[in-house]
Design a protein around this motif. Sequence first.
Motif, PDB file in Angstrom:
ATOM      1  N   THR A   1       1.442   8.608   6.894  1.00 32.91           N
ATOM      2  CA  THR A   1       0.251   8.122   7.591  1.00 32.91           C
ATOM      3  C   THR A   1       0.676   7.379   8.852  1.00 32.91           C
ATOM      4  OG1 THR A   1      -0.829   7.897   5.449  1.00 32.91           O
ATOM      5  CG2 THR A   1      -1.803   6.674   7.256  1.00 32.91           C
TER       6      THR A   1
ATOM      7  N   VAL B   1       0.851  -1.191   0.000  1.00 31.47           N
ATOM      8  CA  VAL B   1       0.000   0.000   0.000  1.00 31.47           C
ATOM      9  C   VAL B   1       0.881   1.233   0.000  1.00 31.47           C
ATOM     10  CG1 VAL B   1      -1.692   1.282   1.342  1.00 31.47           C
ATOM     11  CG2 VAL B   1      -1.833  -1.196   1.247  1.00 31.47           C
ATOM     12  N   THR B   2       0.556   2.184  -0.879  1.00 33.28           N
ATOM     13  CA  THR B   2       1.300   3.451  -0.896  1.00 33.28           C
ATOM     14  C   THR B   2       0.324   4.565  -0.513  1.00 33.28           C
ATOM     15  OG1 THR B   2       2.668   2.595  -2.666  1.00 33.28           O
ATOM     16  CG2 THR B   2       2.736   4.973  -2.316  1.00 33.28           C
ATOM     17  N   PHE B   3       0.700   5.341   0.479  1.00 37.10           N
ATOM     18  CA  PHE B   3      -0.205   6.383   0.965  1.00 37.10           C
ATOM     19  C   PHE B   3       0.127   7.716   0.295  1.00 37.10           C
ATOM     20  CE2 PHE B   3       0.485   3.249   4.313  1.00 37.10           C
ATOM     21  CZ  PHE B   3      -0.804   2.762   4.430  1.00 37.10           C
ATOM     22  N   PRO B   4      -0.896   8.526   0.038  1.00 39.98           N
ATOM     23  CA  PRO B   4      -0.641   9.814  -0.620  1.00 39.98           C
ATOM     24  C   PRO B   4       0.178  10.751   0.263  1.00 39.98           C
ATOM     25  CG  PRO B   4      -3.026   9.441  -0.277  1.00 39.98           C
ATOM     26  CD  PRO B   4      -2.324   8.274   0.293  1.00 39.98           C
TER      27      PRO B   4
END
Lengths: 198, 377
Positions: free
Chosen positions: A102, A96-99
């Motif tokens: 986080t 998962v890549t967060f904008p």
Amino acid sequence: MNDIGAAGNAVHGRRRIWVPLAVVGVLLALIVGEVAFARSQPDGVAVVPDTVIEFGTGQRAAVQVGDGWVLDSASSDASARLVLVRGDMVVELSSVTFPAPTSPDEMWAGMDRLLDIERRQGIEVRLDGPSEFENAAGTAGFQGKLQVGTRVGQAFVLADAEGEQAVEVQVLAPAHAGDDERSAAAALIDSIAFEEES
Amino acid sequence: MTVYAHAAVPRPPAVSARTLGFWTLIALSAFGLWTLRKDFLPVVMAFPGSAVLDLVVLAVSLAVAVWIARRFLRPVQAPPWSGTWLALMWGAFGACGLALVMNGLLLAAWSRVLGLEGAGDWAAALTAPVNEEAVKAAGVMLLACVSTRLVRSTADGFVYGALVGFGFQLMENFTYGLNGVALAGGVDPVAATGQVLWVRILLTGIGSHWTMSAVAGAGIGYLVSASGRSTARRVWVAVGCMALAMGMHWLFDSPLFGGFAGAVGKPLVNFAILIVVYLVVRRGFRARWDEVAEEEVRAGSLAPVEAASLSRRRARRRYLRGFGPVRVAQERMQQLQLDLLEERVPRLLDPAAAQPWRDAVTGARQGTLVERTPLML
């Protein structure tokens, strides 16, 4: 004026019947060919023990796969998801890549929200926890008990140091799964690590 | 049946519901919609904020796409609304739903053949150009079977191909917007959807599906037009256009020329190819249009000044401006004249078959009543 008989285009008269049938036939032939091609390939690939698989965005996440695991290559994608199977045990690792950076709490809440998709499909899903967790490779995050339908196990969120990327893991097996499978899955989780960004 | 010539145009519907092609379009679109609903309705229900953003963007994009296709992509005049909606429906539901099923099969197979890393790089480029271009082109072919007056020229194939591609692209944006939520781990789902839509519309939208299927559609239009050209030539042009569309799609999806420059440059290459194909298509259409306009002037159906003003939207508006209070009647006659010339575009149609359209123009000019039997499809 009878338009069906007029040659306003080349598809007139009897062609109005067989051309749509031919179009459907070509699409069906394509589907049948692709099904045959897919079935001619093995369902999964046995992973050589101690292989390190890099995956996720920029392939920054890595997992070392122990003895007896099969990679479900049809469900796996190097940029986003690995599905590893050992007997009844299925381990799904999602990158998962967060904008934006986080926190682990937000990551856990996000994973719980994603499980709503299965809940909306009428599947019984239960996620307990979380409690803090750090694996043997030093990657930290959260863990909790997970139940999806009749399968039980654990969920993990393991984040990189910057909070920009994480590996979410679902370890699921029938309630009667053996200890061998469970310890093999635990070894898998323990090996998950992130490469430092260069 | 007695009708006023200036009010009742001899204009049979462009879409016939009594054709196998029509019901094939409907049935496969219903199947595609069912597939999409099955896969994405739970996501919509789990992430309503993302779904609302997706829908708002889809509605705005739809309005822009319809405007572009109807205003710019067909020479002389826009395609009929019935064909416009059918093409969009096929692209959004039929083609997108079928592609979802077919891509699932082939992507999984490539993962096994090429291995994890190879498939990550090449699976999309080896899957989408085949499956997605095939299902989109199938829609244009089915539209040609819905009646003999929907796809009658290369220009028709081009615009319906673009519309099918727009429908596909809009639905794909919708589904990718929802998929973006999972890729961001369910964290800030509305922002994740917005980020995906931003990239897919503003960065790559200019050279995505609509450009590829417009090129393939032009080939199908050339294939099915009653142009009098040899079958072999029509087949080869159609095959060439399909291959070009697949090549454009392959380039778009391939890992070659990656990075930001590639993400911006590849859609621009596709757009440039679209423009070149459009100019060729428009040139051919206008040449035929001028030919039939000249014939109708010689036959006395049109005045030279009328014929000269018909082929361009701006020229038609300029011509009408001079009519003052009788402009409305003149506008209706202009539409009849356009219908007459559109009717003459297929080269193999007997010019005498357009006599009802000539009579309508003559009747409108004289302001008389015209007796005619109902037109049949």
